[in-house]
Design a protein around this motif. Structure first.
Motif, PDB file in Angstrom:
ATOM      1  N   LYS A  77       0.886  -1.135  -0.087  1.00 18.54           N
ATOM      2  CA  LYS A  77       0.099   0.001   0.095  1.00 18.54           C
ATOM      3  C   LYS A  77       0.886   1.329   0.145  1.00 18.54           C
ATOM      4  O   LYS A  77       0.773   2.079  -0.805  1.00 18.54           O
ATOM      5  CB  LYS A  77      -0.806   0.018   1.178  1.00 18.54           C
ATOM      6  CG  LYS A  77      -1.847   1.472   1.316  1.00 18.54           C
ATOM      7  CD  LYS A  77      -2.926   1.052   2.425  1.00 18.54           C
ATOM      8  CE  LYS A  77      -3.496   2.157   2.568  1.00 18.54           C
ATOM      9  NZ  LYS A  77      -4.281   2.956   1.654  1.00 18.54           N
ATOM     10  N   ASP A  78       1.903   1.204   0.844  1.00 17.94           N
ATOM     11  CA  ASP A  78       2.846   2.506   0.907  1.00 17.94           C
ATOM     12  C   ASP A  78       3.429   2.591  -0.698  1.00 17.94           C
ATOM     13  O   ASP A  78       3.470   3.785  -0.869  1.00 17.94           O
ATOM     14  CB  ASP A  78       3.817   2.008   1.999  1.00 17.94           C
ATOM     15  CG  ASP A  78       3.281   2.314   3.283  1.00 17.94           C
ATOM     16  OD1 ASP A  78       2.159   3.086   3.397  1.00 17.94           O
ATOM     17  OD2 ASP A  78       3.898   2.146   4.361  1.00 17.94           O
ATOM     18  N   LEU A  79       3.988   1.438  -1.059  1.00 14.58           N
ATOM     19  CA  LEU A  79       4.579   1.921  -2.389  1.00 14.58           C
ATOM     20  C   LEU A  79       3.722   2.280  -3.324  1.00 14.58           C
ATOM     21  O   LEU A  79       3.987   3.228  -4.206  1.00 14.58           O
ATOM     22  CB  LEU A  79       5.032   0.437  -3.029  1.00 14.58           C
ATOM     23  CG  LEU A  79       5.876   0.353  -4.484  1.00 14.58           C
ATOM     24  CD1 LEU A  79       7.040   1.278  -4.513  1.00 14.58           C
ATOM     25  CD2 LEU A  79       6.214  -1.231  -4.664  1.00 14.58           C
ATOM     26  N   LEU A  80       2.541   1.792  -3.760  1.00 18.21           N
ATOM     27  CA  LEU A  80       1.579   2.357  -4.512  1.00 18.21           C
ATOM     28  C   LEU A  80       1.050   3.655  -4.157  1.00 18.21           C
ATOM     29  O   LEU A  80       0.732   4.556  -5.189  1.00 18.21           O
ATOM     30  CB  LEU A  80       0.302   1.293  -4.621  1.00 18.21           C
ATOM     31  CG  LEU A  80       0.463   0.562  -5.875  1.00 18.21           C
ATOM     32  CD1 LEU A  80       1.616  -0.691  -5.478  1.00 18.21           C
ATOM     33  CD2 LEU A  80      -0.977  -0.438  -5.928  1.00 18.21           C
ATOM     34  N   ILE A 129      11.132  -7.464  -0.699  1.00 18.97           N
ATOM     35  CA  ILE A 129      11.023  -7.336  -2.157  1.00 18.97           C
ATOM     36  C   ILE A 129      10.459  -6.048  -2.375  1.00 18.97           C
ATOM     37  O   ILE A 129      10.939  -5.342  -3.352  1.00 18.97           O
ATOM     38  CB  ILE A 129      10.384  -8.715  -3.007  1.00 18.97           C
ATOM     39  CG1 ILE A 129      10.934  -9.906  -2.401  1.00 18.97           C
ATOM     40  CG2 ILE A 129      10.185  -8.414  -4.161  1.00 18.97           C
ATOM     41  CD1 ILE A 129       9.950 -11.102  -3.063  1.00 18.97           C
ATOM     42  N   ILE A 130       9.399  -5.551  -1.815  1.00 26.19           N
ATOM     43  CA  ILE A 130       8.672  -4.201  -2.037  1.00 26.19           C
ATOM     44  C   ILE A 130       9.561  -3.311  -1.514  1.00 26.19           C
ATOM     45  O   ILE A 130       9.850  -2.173  -2.324  1.00 26.19           O
ATOM     46  CB  ILE A 130       7.388  -4.280  -1.217  1.00 26.19           C
ATOM     47  CG1 ILE A 130       6.417  -5.288  -1.998  1.00 26.19           C
ATOM     48  CG2 ILE A 130       6.850  -3.033  -1.431  1.00 26.19           C
ATOM     49  CD1 ILE A 130       5.033  -5.465  -1.436  1.00 26.19           C
ATOM     50  N   ARG A 131      10.340  -3.392  -0.528  1.00 26.27           N
ATOM     51  CA  ARG A 131      11.235  -2.469  -0.098  1.00 26.27           C
ATOM     52  C   ARG A 131      12.543  -2.182  -1.159  1.00 26.27           C
ATOM     53  O   ARG A 131      12.963  -1.232  -1.500  1.00 26.27           O
ATOM     54  CB  ARG A 131      11.831  -2.828   1.343  1.00 26.27           C
ATOM     55  CG  ARG A 131      13.060  -1.973   1.894  1.00 26.27           C
ATOM     56  CD  ARG A 131      12.618  -0.463   2.055  1.00 26.27           C
ATOM     57  NE  ARG A 131      13.522   0.423   2.501  1.00 26.27           N
ATOM     58  CZ  ARG A 131      14.487   0.866   1.720  1.00 26.27           C
ATOM     59  NH1 ARG A 131      14.430   0.850   0.255  1.00 26.27           N
ATOM     60  NH2 ARG A 131      15.470   1.821   2.104  1.00 26.27           N
ATOM     61  N   ALA A 132      13.074  -3.332  -1.528  1.00 26.88           N
ATOM     62  CA  ALA A 132      14.305  -3.068  -2.702  1.00 26.88           C
ATOM     63  C   ALA A 132      13.560  -2.548  -3.978  1.00 26.88           C
ATOM     64  O   ALA A 132      14.253  -1.735  -4.430  1.00 26.88           O
ATOM     65  CB  ALA A 132      14.589  -4.654  -3.051  1.00 26.88           C
ATOM     66  N   PRO A 166      11.916   5.474  -2.221  1.00 24.41           N
ATOM     67  CA  PRO A 166      12.231   4.456  -1.215  1.00 24.41           C
ATOM     68  C   PRO A 166      11.345   4.427  -0.041  1.00 24.41           C
ATOM     69  O   PRO A 166      11.265   5.716   0.529  1.00 24.41           O
ATOM     70  CB  PRO A 166      13.854   4.996  -0.650  1.00 24.41           C
ATOM     71  CG  PRO A 166      14.053   6.270  -1.422  1.00 24.41           C
ATOM     72  CD  PRO A 166      13.184   6.340  -2.490  1.00 24.41           C
ATOM     73  N   LEU A 167      11.092   3.345   0.476  1.00 22.53           N
ATOM     74  CA  LEU A 167      10.292   3.403   1.686  1.00 22.53           C
ATOM     75  C   LEU A 167      10.962   3.689   3.246  1.00 22.53           C
ATOM     76  O   LEU A 167      12.180   2.957   3.093  1.00 22.53           O
ATOM     77  CB  LEU A 167       9.500   2.020   1.708  1.00 22.53           C
ATOM     78  CG  LEU A 167       8.353   1.552   0.480  1.00 22.53           C
ATOM     79  CD1 LEU A 167       7.923   0.147   0.872  1.00 22.53           C
ATOM     80  CD2 LEU A 167       7.329   2.674   0.657  1.00 22.53           C
ATOM     81  N   PRO A 168      10.396   4.033   4.083  1.00 26.56           N
ATOM     82  CA  PRO A 168      11.289   4.586   5.112  1.00 26.56           C
ATOM     83  C   PRO A 168      11.650   3.418   6.240  1.00 26.56           C
ATOM     84  O   PRO A 168      11.274   3.761   7.288  1.00 26.56           O
ATOM     85  CB  PRO A 168      10.496   5.550   5.642  1.00 26.56           C
ATOM     86  CG  PRO A 168       9.009   5.408   5.315  1.00 26.56           C
ATOM     87  CD  PRO A 168       8.966   4.610   3.951  1.00 26.56           C
ATOM     88  N   TYR A 169      11.626   2.187   5.915  1.00 20.06           N
ATOM     89  CA  TYR A 169      11.892   1.223   6.685  1.00 20.06           C
ATOM     90  C   TYR A 169      12.639   0.110   6.127  1.00 20.06           C
ATOM     91  O   TYR A 169      12.713  -0.310   4.861  1.00 20.06           O
ATOM     92  CB  TYR A 169      10.671   0.424   7.390  1.00 20.06           C
ATOM     93  CG  TYR A 169       9.427   0.508   6.299  1.00 20.06           C
ATOM     94  CD1 TYR A 169       9.435  -0.508   5.353  1.00 20.06           C
ATOM     95  CD2 TYR A 169       8.219   1.259   6.450  1.00 20.06           C
ATOM     96  CE1 TYR A 169       8.257  -0.667   4.428  1.00 20.06           C
ATOM     97  CE2 TYR A 169       7.301   1.409   5.512  1.00 20.06           C
ATOM     98  CZ  TYR A 169       7.248   0.255   4.500  1.00 20.06           C
ATOM     99  OH  TYR A 169       6.066   0.284   3.808  1.00 20.06           O
ATOM    100  N   ASP A 170      13.437  -0.564   7.238  1.00 20.97           N
ATOM    101  CA  ASP A 170      14.623  -1.421   6.681  1.00 20.97           C
ATOM    102  C   ASP A 170      14.329  -2.762   7.526  1.00 20.97           C
ATOM    103  O   ASP A 170      15.029  -3.847   7.093  1.00 20.97           O
ATOM    104  CB  ASP A 170      15.723  -1.084   6.804  1.00 20.97           C
ATOM    105  CG  ASP A 170      16.109   0.159   5.772  1.00 20.97           C
ATOM    106  OD1 ASP A 170      15.613   0.144   4.599  1.00 20.97           O
ATOM    107  OD2 ASP A 170      16.946   1.025   6.122  1.00 20.97           O
ATOM    108  N   THR A 171      13.569  -2.652   8.432  1.00 23.22           N
ATOM    109  CA  THR A 171      13.420  -4.059   9.046  1.00 23.22           C
ATOM    110  C   THR A 171      12.213  -4.271   9.618  1.00 23.22           C
ATOM    111  O   THR A 171      11.176  -3.387   9.296  1.00 23.22           O
ATOM    112  CB  THR A 171      14.276  -3.915  10.967  1.00 23.22           C
ATOM    113  OG1 THR A 171      13.700  -2.619  11.347  1.00 23.22           O
ATOM    114  CG2 THR A 171      15.675  -3.397  10.406  1.00 23.22           C
TER     115      THR A 171
END
Length: 742
Positions: A394-397, A653-656, A664-669
């Motif tokens: 949802k965040d990516l779209l 996958i979506i974060r990459a 870029p989405l604001p989370y890595d973990t």
């Protein structure tokens, strides 16, 4: 020669010849003994030592509905307070004494035919069967006396008389009640020298393997099939030494809960056919997880060895699945290793897929992202998606400018404003308090087998009435088929139907609406009529909310909690870029032929055929993810085995992809993703808790839609094949083939 004679000769030979026999008597003077009065007073003043604290067996807890009904009994001299009506065996468990048993099971009726639970009761002429004997006030129970031990040894000797010495080749070895109890309570030898009897094995289907010579006639399986599963498939045939368990006629066991007889069988007579000779239980690593094949969220333990899932067994959770699971949950695990997607792939100009690196696959997807308008981007989450991946999608779209994202099964124009509008508000365990059920467009037996088991349990216990509106269905309890279409609901709401009077007289009516209605165009009108029925039957009160929605898929509740609702109803018809995250059952017929489709999933299922790019993802047994079940209970899966090939977790996958696409989405973990989720739906972080709904349907605006006369249809056509994992399972395919023959 006896030992006494030998001892007397030895003593005589040790004395000197002709010496007189000398008797020595030692006298010890103790001043305290001369003063009898003072010693008696001292003994009287000394308080008796308090009995040691005992821990109830298995963490058993006693609930006193009425404190006046409490009675006190003594177990091995230890006083115990229990409610009136408890058996001697249950009193012993509360006192921390584990009584051996084979036929007794706390969720089944009492049979009292194995006699392994014999205990001694004061003033009773002989040992009594503790599982069938009610505890009486002041009863003194002795569990560790020579008489009780001797009785158990005798019973165990009889049980082992005809039991084969199969332990080295028996799948029950290592987790067998007969093994454990023969070591703990049995004799060290047997006296039977005759020929053991043997019994012909029965064919119960592709799931349950039988070795009936091992059967000890405890009848647990017969009582489970009759009382819990609701099928009259198993029974006791013959008498005396010819007594055996079997089917009355040559037929298979066709219940959706049949695999549970494997767990309750105390010996190796009924074992798992797919698991036969695969592994020993001490070789397996158990991982506590949850089931995602339906919306119930049954608690399971995934047993694995190395990279392979070997079996799935249930975990105890009184609020959700008790200690049962459906056959689909138990046996779908072989689908986790078949038809898996291992590497990223791109479709060539000739239509064939070729394996590429992650970098190349993500670059192609990112380029396609930027070649379309934001309103032409659509995302669909699959049935098995976890909350973290749906939040990331949802965040990516949203960052790409689109809000056309939804979850399979929820429909396109679903109302997610009120949680009470899509949850099982009574709770699964709360259904036991209902005294009347109205099932609307749902068949719980195939949609949610464990919810159906609760309804059956309630109907048997309280004789609750069940009304059913929908296509003809094989429900395993007494019910009244009111009709097939929604016009029956209008009659009930207006009080023109005979069922209306039953509804008005019920104290706690439960209305269960199937989630298949989400796909109907007149769903708002149907929900409006159902809400009117609930209001008429006083089903929504501060102490009881009987208006329930029974969801189909594991991802539905979390998707609606996170707001995965599309802006446009016809977004797929105008889409140029479609992101399918494990969505295999979405209808792509109206999708434009030039649309770019990305399939991110763990199985090569239906969604792959239309895909331009394939991104391999992890299955539920390989990742940590949050799921919300149909009653709003938040749980999480844990990784039991490593991922297959080059697959990755969905949110990673979506974060990459967001990084490659320049947004870029604001989370890595995982923790950072959950922190983001907490800003949208804070209750999703309260694991193993159920957040109650605050507002009810009364605050909704009135609906002006007209109801269609189209009858309700079957939402689940094949119970054994409902998602990518079960469709890839060979065991489920065998069950499905036999089901169609039935």
């Amino acid at each position: 020669m006896t030992l006494g004679l030998l001892a007397s000769r030895a003593l005589r030979s040790s004395r000197p010849i002709n010496s007189p026999t000398t008797f020595l008597r030692t006298i010890i003077s103790t001043p305290e003994l001369h003063n009898n009065t003072s010693s008696a007073a001292a003994v009287a003043d000394t308080p008796p030592p308090p009995p040691p604290d005992r821990t109830p067996v298995g963490g058993a807890r006693v609930h006193f509905a009425n404190p006046d009904d409490a009675i006190e009994v003594f177990v091995d001299g230890f006083p115990v307070k229990i409610p009136k009506g408890m058996t001697v065996l249950q009193a012993c468990e509360v006192a921390g004494v584990d009584i051996p048993r084979f036929c007794y099971h706390n969720r089944l009726s009492i049979a009292g035919n194995c006699r392994m639970c014999l205990v001694e009761v004061e003033k009773s002429p002989k040992p009594v069967a503790s599982c069938a004997m009610p505890a009486l006030p002041g009863m003194k129970i002795k569990t560790d006396t020579p008489i009780a031990k001797k009785a158990r040894e005798g019973v165990m000797e009889f049980l082992l008389m005809n039991h084969p010495l199969d332990c080295p080749i028996c799948d029950q070895g290592g987790e067998c009640d007969l093994q454990d109890q023969s070591m703990a309570f049995g004799s060290d030898r047997g006296r039977f020298t005759e020929v053991k009897r043997s019994v012909v094995d029965k064919n119960l289907g592709p799931l349950v393997k039988t070795v009936m010579t091992r059967c000890i006639q405890c009848t647990r399986c017969v009582r489970f099939a009759t009382e819990i599963a609701g099928v009259q498939d198993l029974g006791m045939l013959g008498r005396g030494s010819g007594e055996e368990i079997g089917t009355y006629v040559e037929k298979l066991m066709t219940s959706e809960l049949s695999g549970n007889v494997i767990d309750i069988c105390p010996v190796g007579a009924l074992t798992s056919k797919p698991f036969a000779f695969k592994a020993r239980n001490w070789e397996l690593k158990g991982t506590e997880s949850i089931d995602v094949t339906d919306a119930v969220g049954s608690n399971i333990r995934i047993d694995s060895r190395g990279p392979e899932v070997m079996r799935i067994v249930p975990r105890l959770n009184e609020d959700i699945n008790e200690e049962w699971i459906s056959d689909k949950t138990r046996f779908c695990y072989d689908g986790l290793k078949r038809q898996r997607l291992n590497d990223p792939m791109i479709r060539d100009a000739d239509g064939r897929f070729k394996t590429v690196s992650w970098r190349d696959a993500l670059a192609v997807v990112a380029e396609a992202f930027h070649q379309v308008k934001p309103t032409e981007i659509v995302g669909v989450a699959g049935k098995l998606s976890d909350a973290e991946s749906m939040m990331a999608l949802k965040d990516l779209l949203n960052k790409m400018g689109s809000n056309n994202v939804w979850c399979e099964g929820n429909g396109l124009n679903v109302n997610a404003d009120l949680r009470s509008g899509y949850l099982l508000n009574s709770g699964i365990s709360g259904l036991e308090n209902a005294d009347l059920f109205l099932l609307v467009g749902t068949q719980p037996r195939v949609e949610a087998a464990m919810v159906n088991a609760r309804i059956r349990k309630t109907v048997l216990a309280t004789q609750a009435k069940v009304g059913y509106v929908g296509p003809p269905a094989d429900l395993n309890y007494n019910h009244e088929h009111l009709g097939t279409g929604p016009e029956v609901l209008t009659q009930i709401a207006e009080g023109r139907h005979p069922f209306s009077s039953l509804l008005k007289n019920a104290k706690n009516p439960a209305i269960v609406v199937g989630a298949g209605i989400f796909e109907r165009k007149d769903k708002d009108a149907i929900f409006s009529v159902v809400e009117a029925i609930a209001k008429q039957g006083n089903a929504i009160r501060p102490d009881w909310n009987g208006l329930n929605i029974l969801l189909l898929n594991a991802a539905q509740a979390a998707a609606l909690d996170l707001g995965l609702v599309p802006e446009a109803d016809n977004s797929l018809e105008t889409a140029k870029f479609v992101y399918l995250m494990g969505a295999d059952d979405v209808n792509l017929e109206k999708l434009p032929s030039d649309a770019f489709v990305v399939y991110q999933g763990h199985h090569g299922d239906r969604g792959v055929y239309r895909a331009n790019v394939i991104l391999p993802a992890a299955a539920f047994s390989e990742k940590e993810g949050i799921y919300v079940n149909t009653e709003g209970y938040v749980q999480q899966t844990l990784p039991a085995v490593p991922t297959v090939g080059d697959a990755r977790e969905d949110w990673k996958i979506i974060r990459a992809l967001s990084e490659v696409a320049g947004v870029p989405l604001p989370y890595d973990t995982v923790g950072a993703v959950r922190s983001r989720m907490s800003t949208v739906a804070p209750h999703l972080l309260n694991l193993d808790e159920r957040e109650p709904t605050t507002f009810t349907a009364e605050v909704k605006p009135k609906c002006s839609e007209k109801m269609s006369k189209d009858p309700f249809t079957n939402v689940v056509e094949n119970f054994y094949m409902t998602d990518a994992i079960t469709r890839a399972s060979k065991i489920m395919a065998q069950c499905s083939a036999l089901l169609s023959k039935k």
